[in-house]
Design a protein around this motif. Structure first.
Motif, PDB file in Angstrom:
ATOM      1  N   TYR A  16      -7.869 -13.013  -0.268  1.00 43.53           N
ATOM      2  CA  TYR A  16      -7.700 -12.340  -1.058  1.00 43.53           C
ATOM      3  C   TYR A  16      -8.643 -10.843  -0.860  1.00 43.53           C
ATOM      4  N   LEU A  17      -8.357  -9.714  -0.747  1.00 43.03           N
ATOM      5  CA  LEU A  17      -9.205  -8.430  -0.328  1.00 43.03           C
ATOM      6  C   LEU A  17      -9.474  -7.546  -1.552  1.00 43.03           C
ATOM      7  N   CYS A  18     -10.318  -7.396  -1.971  1.00 44.90           N
ATOM      8  CA  CYS A  18     -10.696  -5.879  -2.775  1.00 44.90           C
ATOM      9  C   CYS A  18      -9.799  -4.626  -2.497  1.00 44.90           C
ATOM     10  N   GLY A  19      -9.607  -4.499  -3.119  1.00 47.74           N
ATOM     11  CA  GLY A  19      -8.967  -3.251  -3.364  1.00 47.74           C
ATOM     12  C   GLY A  19      -9.721  -2.103  -2.512  1.00 47.74           C
ATOM     13  N   GLN A  20      -8.998  -1.632  -1.593  1.00 46.74           N
ATOM     14  CA  GLN A  20      -9.332  -0.726  -0.692  1.00 46.74           C
ATOM     15  C   GLN A  20      -8.413   0.825  -1.415  1.00 46.74           C
ATOM     16  N   VAL A  21     -10.161   1.572  -0.639  1.00 43.37           N
ATOM     17  CA  VAL A  21      -9.441   3.215  -0.732  1.00 43.37           C
ATOM     18  C   VAL A  21      -9.202   3.777   0.102  1.00 43.37           C
ATOM     19  N   GLY A  22      -9.725   5.588   0.559  1.00 43.16           N
ATOM     20  CA  GLY A  22     -10.211   5.885   1.946  1.00 43.16           C
ATOM     21  C   GLY A  22      -9.759   7.176   1.571  1.00 43.16           C
ATOM     22  N   ASP A  23     -11.128   7.838   2.241  1.00 44.44           N
ATOM     23  CA  ASP A  23     -10.879   9.123   3.160  1.00 44.44           C
ATOM     24  C   ASP A  23     -10.061   9.901   3.351  1.00 44.44           C
ATOM     25  N   GLY A  24     -10.111  11.680   2.861  1.00 41.75           N
ATOM     26  CA  GLY A  24      -9.071  12.191   3.339  1.00 41.75           C
ATOM     27  C   GLY A  24      -8.545  13.452   2.089  1.00 41.75           C
ATOM     28  N   ALA A  25      -8.332  14.574   2.163  1.00 41.64           N
ATOM     29  CA  ALA A  25      -7.433  15.613   1.553  1.00 41.64           C
ATOM     30  C   ALA A  25      -6.292  15.087   1.212  1.00 41.64           C
ATOM     31  N   THR A  26      -5.627  14.424   1.897  1.00 45.13           N
ATOM     32  CA  THR A  26      -3.950  14.211   1.413  1.00 45.13           C
ATOM     33  C   THR A  26      -3.383  12.772   1.198  1.00 45.13           C
ATOM     34  N   VAL A  27      -2.981  12.313   0.077  1.00 42.54           N
ATOM     35  CA  VAL A  27      -2.277  10.918   0.262  1.00 42.54           C
ATOM     36  C   VAL A  27      -2.363  10.563   1.600  1.00 42.54           C
ATOM     37  N   ALA A  28      -1.883  10.564   2.239  1.00 40.34           N
ATOM     38  CA  ALA A  28      -0.974  10.737   3.497  1.00 40.34           C
ATOM     39  C   ALA A  28      -2.270  10.237   4.363  1.00 40.34           C
ATOM     40  N   ASP A  29      -3.304  11.236   4.413  1.00 41.27           N
ATOM     41  CA  ASP A  29      -4.768  11.002   5.172  1.00 41.27           C
ATOM     42  C   ASP A  29      -5.507   9.696   4.289  1.00 41.27           C
ATOM     43  N   GLN A  30      -5.332   9.587   2.740  1.00 41.73           N
ATOM     44  CA  GLN A  30      -6.337   9.018   2.463  1.00 41.73           C
ATOM     45  C   GLN A  30      -5.720   7.216   2.551  1.00 41.73           C
ATOM     46  N   THR A  31      -4.048   6.760   2.841  1.00 36.21           N
ATOM     47  CA  THR A  31      -3.735   6.042   3.042  1.00 36.21           C
ATOM     48  C   THR A  31      -3.382   5.420   4.503  1.00 36.21           C
ATOM     49  N   ARG A  32      -4.324   6.228   4.819  1.00 38.83           N
ATOM     50  CA  ARG A  32      -3.824   5.850   6.397  1.00 38.83           C
ATOM     51  C   ARG A  32      -5.486   5.430   6.666  1.00 38.83           C
ATOM     52  N   ASP A  33      -6.128   6.274   5.769  1.00 43.84           N
ATOM     53  CA  ASP A  33      -8.098   5.615   5.945  1.00 43.84           C
ATOM     54  C   ASP A  33      -7.909   3.949   5.404  1.00 43.84           C
ATOM     55  N   CYS A  34      -7.111   3.863   4.589  1.00 44.52           N
ATOM     56  CA  CYS A  34      -7.163   2.948   4.036  1.00 44.52           C
ATOM     57  C   CYS A  34      -6.441   1.545   4.428  1.00 44.52           C
ATOM     58  N   LEU A  35      -5.561   2.245   5.179  1.00 45.33           N
ATOM     59  CA  LEU A  35      -5.046   0.895   6.113  1.00 45.33           C
ATOM     60  C   LEU A  35      -5.771   0.535   6.687  1.00 45.33           C
ATOM     61  N   SER A  36      -6.004   1.325   7.347  1.00 46.11           N
ATOM     62  CA  SER A  36      -7.702   0.754   8.904  1.00 46.11           C
ATOM     63  C   SER A  36      -8.025   0.310   7.820  1.00 46.11           C
ATOM     64  N   ARG A  37      -8.935  -0.057   6.814  1.00 42.97           N
ATOM     65  CA  ARG A  37      -9.660  -0.479   6.638  1.00 42.97           C
ATOM     66  C   ARG A  37      -9.538  -1.862   6.141  1.00 42.97           C
ATOM     67  N   ILE A  38      -7.621  -2.239   5.572  1.00 43.79           N
ATOM     68  CA  ILE A  38      -7.297  -2.603   5.794  1.00 43.79           C
ATOM     69  C   ILE A  38      -7.252  -3.887   6.673  1.00 43.79           C
ATOM     70  N   ASP A  39      -6.824  -3.234   7.549  1.00 42.00           N
ATOM     71  CA  ASP A  39      -6.443  -3.943   9.188  1.00 42.00           C
ATOM     72  C   ASP A  39      -8.131  -4.564   9.020  1.00 42.00           C
TER      73      ASP A  39
END
Length: 113
Positions: free
Chosen positions: A22-45
Motif C-alpha cells: 500500500y503506497l501513500c499518496g504521491q504528488v509530483g513537481d511541475g507546472a502542468t498536469v502532465a508534468d506533475q503526473t509524469r513526476d508522480c508516476l516516477s515516484r510511484i515507480d
C-alpha cells in the motif's frame, strides 16, 4: 506480519501485508498536469521497486485531480505509463489537494514479493 517502509510519525511511504504493498499518496513537481503526473508516476515507480513490486503488479489506483477538466491531460500520461495488458482497477475524482500548486495525487496498491 506488517512491514512499514520509510515510516515517519504521521505516515509510512509503504506498508506491506499479506503480499500487498500500500503506497501513500504521491504528488509530483511541475507546472502542468502532465508534468506533475509524469513526476508522480516516477515516484510511484521508485516506491514500487522498493516494495518488491512493479507497474505490472498494480491492483488498484486512485487518482485525485484538483480540476476534472485536466482528466484528458492526466490520462495521456497515465496511458503511456501503464503496461499493455496490466491496467489496474482505477478511480478518478476531483478533490482539494494539500497545496494549491498541486494538480494531481495518485494512490496505488500493488501485489509484491
Amino acid at each position: 506480519m506488517i512491514e512499514r517502509i520509510d515510516a515517519g510519525p504521521r505516515m509510512s511511504k509503504i506498508v506491506k501485508h499479506g503480499g500487498v504493498a500500500y503506497l501513500c499518496g504521491q504528488v509530483g513537481d511541475g507546472a502542468t498536469v502532465a508534468d506533475q503526473t509524469r513526476d508522480c508516476l516516477s515516484r510511484i515507480d521508485a516506491l514500487l521497486e522498493k516494495a518488491g513490486s512493479s507497474r505490472e503488479k498494480i491492483l488498484q489506483a486512485i487518482v485525485w485531480l484538483a480540476d476534472m477538466s485536466d482528466f484528458a491531460e492526466m490520462n495521456a500520461v497515465w496511458d503511456a505509463w501503464v503496461p499493455a495488458g496490466h491496467a489496474p482497477a482505477r478511480a478518478c475524482g476531483e478533490a482539494k489537494l494539500a497545496r494549491d500548486v498541486l494538480k494531481v495525487e495518485i494512490i496505488v496498491t500493488a501485489a509484491c514479493d
